[in-house]
Write a protein that holds these residues in place. Sequence first.
Motif, short mmCIF file in Angstrom:
data_model
loop_
_atom_site.label_atom_id
_atom_site.label_comp_id
_atom_site.label_asym_id
_atom_site.label_seq_id
_atom_site.Cartn_x
_atom_site.Cartn_y
_atom_site.Cartn_z
N TYR A 23 0.71 -0.42 -0.36
CA TYR A 23 0.07 -0.05 0.09
C TYR A 23 0.89 1.26 -0.03
CZ TYR A 23 0.35 -1.91 4.99
OH TYR A 23 0.91 -1.43 6.08
N CYS A 59 -4.78 4.38 -1.39
CA CYS A 59 -4.48 3.49 -0.45
C CYS A 59 -3.15 3.20 0.84
CB CYS A 59 -3.16 2.72 -1.64
SG CYS A 59 -4.26 1.89 -3.00
N HIS A 63 -4.30 1.39 3.43
CA HIS A 63 -3.68 0.48 4.01
C HIS A 63 -4.21 -0.54 2.93
CE1 HIS A 63 -1.17 1.57 8.01
NE2 HIS A 63 -0.87 2.58 6.83
N ARG A 64 -4.13 -0.78 1.49
CA ARG A 64 -5.17 -1.76 1.04
C ARG A 64 -4.11 -1.83 -0.35
NH1 ARG A 64 -7.35 -5.72 0.93
NH2 ARG A 64 -9.12 -5.35 0.70
N GLN A 68 -4.42 -4.79 -8.14
CA GLN A 68 -5.26 -5.91 -6.78
C GLN A 68 -4.26 -7.88 -7.99
OE1 GLN A 68 -5.72 -4.67 -10.67
NE2 GLN A 68 -4.88 -6.23 -12.19
N THR A 70 -1.01 -8.77 -6.91
CA THR A 70 -0.08 -8.38 -5.57
C THR A 70 1.29 -8.61 -5.52
OG1 THR A 70 -1.32 -9.47 -4.41
CG2 THR A 70 -1.93 -7.64 -4.06
N ASN A 108 -5.57 -7.18 5.96
CA ASN A 108 -5.12 -6.90 4.66
C ASN A 108 -4.56 -7.63 3.80
OD1 ASN A 108 -4.80 -4.92 1.65
ND2 ASN A 108 -2.65 -4.83 3.10
N GLU A 386 -15.78 -3.71 2.56
CA GLU A 386 -15.60 -3.51 1.66
C GLU A 386 -16.84 -4.46 0.42
OE1 GLU A 386 -10.86 -2.05 1.56
OE2 GLU A 386 -12.02 -4.08 1.12
N GLY A 389 -12.41 -6.39 -3.07
CA GLY A 389 -10.85 -5.34 -2.88
C GLY A 389 -10.88 -4.49 -4.00
N TYR A 445 -7.78 0.54 -6.25
CA TYR A 445 -8.39 0.65 -5.41
C TYR A 445 -9.43 2.13 -5.63
CZ TYR A 445 -8.91 1.61 0.08
OH TYR A 445 -9.86 0.76 0.94
#
Length: 508
Positions: A23, A59, A63-64, A68, A70, A108, A386, A389, A445
């Motif tokens: 993030y 983000c 803290h996301r 997508q 990752t 997360n 949410e 995500g 995000y």
Amino acid sequence: MTTLIREEDFIQSIADSLQFISYYHPVDYIKALGKAYELEESEAAKDAIAQILTNSRMCAEGHRPICQDTGIVVVFVKVGMNVRFETNKSIEELVNEGVRQAYTNPLNPLRASILSDPAGARKNTKDNTPAVVHINLVPGNTVSIDIAAKGGGSENKSKFVMLNPSDSIVDWVLKTVPTMGAGWCPPGMLGIGIGGSAEKAMLLAKESLMQPIDMAELKQRGPQNRAEELRIEIYDKVNALGIGAQGLGGLSTVLDVKIMDYPTHAASLPVAMIPNCAATRHTHFVLTGEGPATFIPPSLSDWPQVTWSPSANSRHVNLDEITAEEVHSWKPGDTLLLSGKLLTGRDAAHKRIQDLLNQGLPLPEGLDFKGRFIYYVGPVDPVGQEVVGPAGPTTATRMDKFTGMMLEKTGLLGMIGKAERGPTAIEEIKKHRSVYLIAVGGAAYLVAKAIRASRVVAFPELGMEAVYEFTVENMPVTVAVDSQGDSVHQSGPKQWQGKFKGISVVSA
């Protein structure tokens, strides 16, 4: 003096670093992208950069994950020869336990993208292990670690060539970068490895991407060796190609070019090139035996004061009432705000659909594409309130081979992804008078905030590659290929070629 590194400190440092980079962009990247935004003259590219910067700050605050995807974890571990580990596990096992903890963190959760049996069953390992680990023994009594989470869209654009010793590296780069398309989500970085052997050049290119962005400083002080001269020349000439943010045409395609080299055979000139995307994620830390590493968050003041908002010229589109005639009125570069229901699907789902249709079998109950749009996405699992995500687009060219089938046999009306489409897909879009739209890669995000509801429709066993139905509200997209087969990824770069500092470059 011998240093003792405890197992739990090493594992926690790996896990914490991966959460941290999921993030937080590196500050050098944020500042360089902010400068690119200031200088950008292409309206489409400027809008894309604004989305990336806005997403990045969101983000950092929430803290996301930035993206997508990752990533696949890549770790360079330099172990001092006066270090002793308090563990019965190998370094690879320690790294993988850290990855496992990071990617399954309930606060997360990060998307698990790693598949075992890559040439066969391609089964998801569920925790993003194993990582790719490179270990060097070096003098000293510390453990130095560079760690990155590398997205598949940029990794897939990696290139390697064995040039003749008299060949031009710059010419090869300028010929090759346009063939990479926009699936690597520019603006980003190019890592170039020169010399050694084939595998050494690739390793050098990857390791070079761990370095901070310093092109502005390099230009200000001037090059001090041939590698730095090459960095500047390639940086200027690649930007002069006019590819721009997301391949839409513009002044900034790369923010920096990194080069590492190594002595090579007299008959050889191995050259590797690996791009880093807009979701640049890496950090460095050192273990000294005094506990786990600490990671200091950047200040929100490090982000430029850029907040994306839809263009006043954007057209509002109701996906639940859309007609073919409305689709036919769209032109490349038009910006749209989508509301209503759309379906998702990417590689594995398309293959399932193809297999069913080839066997004369119906699609799963409730899965109907007629007159609808499909979004190429594999979202991150939701947390808290949410509904989904981070859910940015994946590279559309991987679905090109399925495009004709989907348009002809399912009644699909349009597609949403990132980057360009290949000639076969464009021909099918033109033939069926369909349309292809793009969302901004690296703004996952931000895009997810437009998704108001989500449910799995088919193939739940595929996890993030299942078919979902999203209900969206004002989801920002741009028309990339219209119903006549005209592509903004072809017209945009042509318009901006040679406008970066007036450098004349002809791409192959």
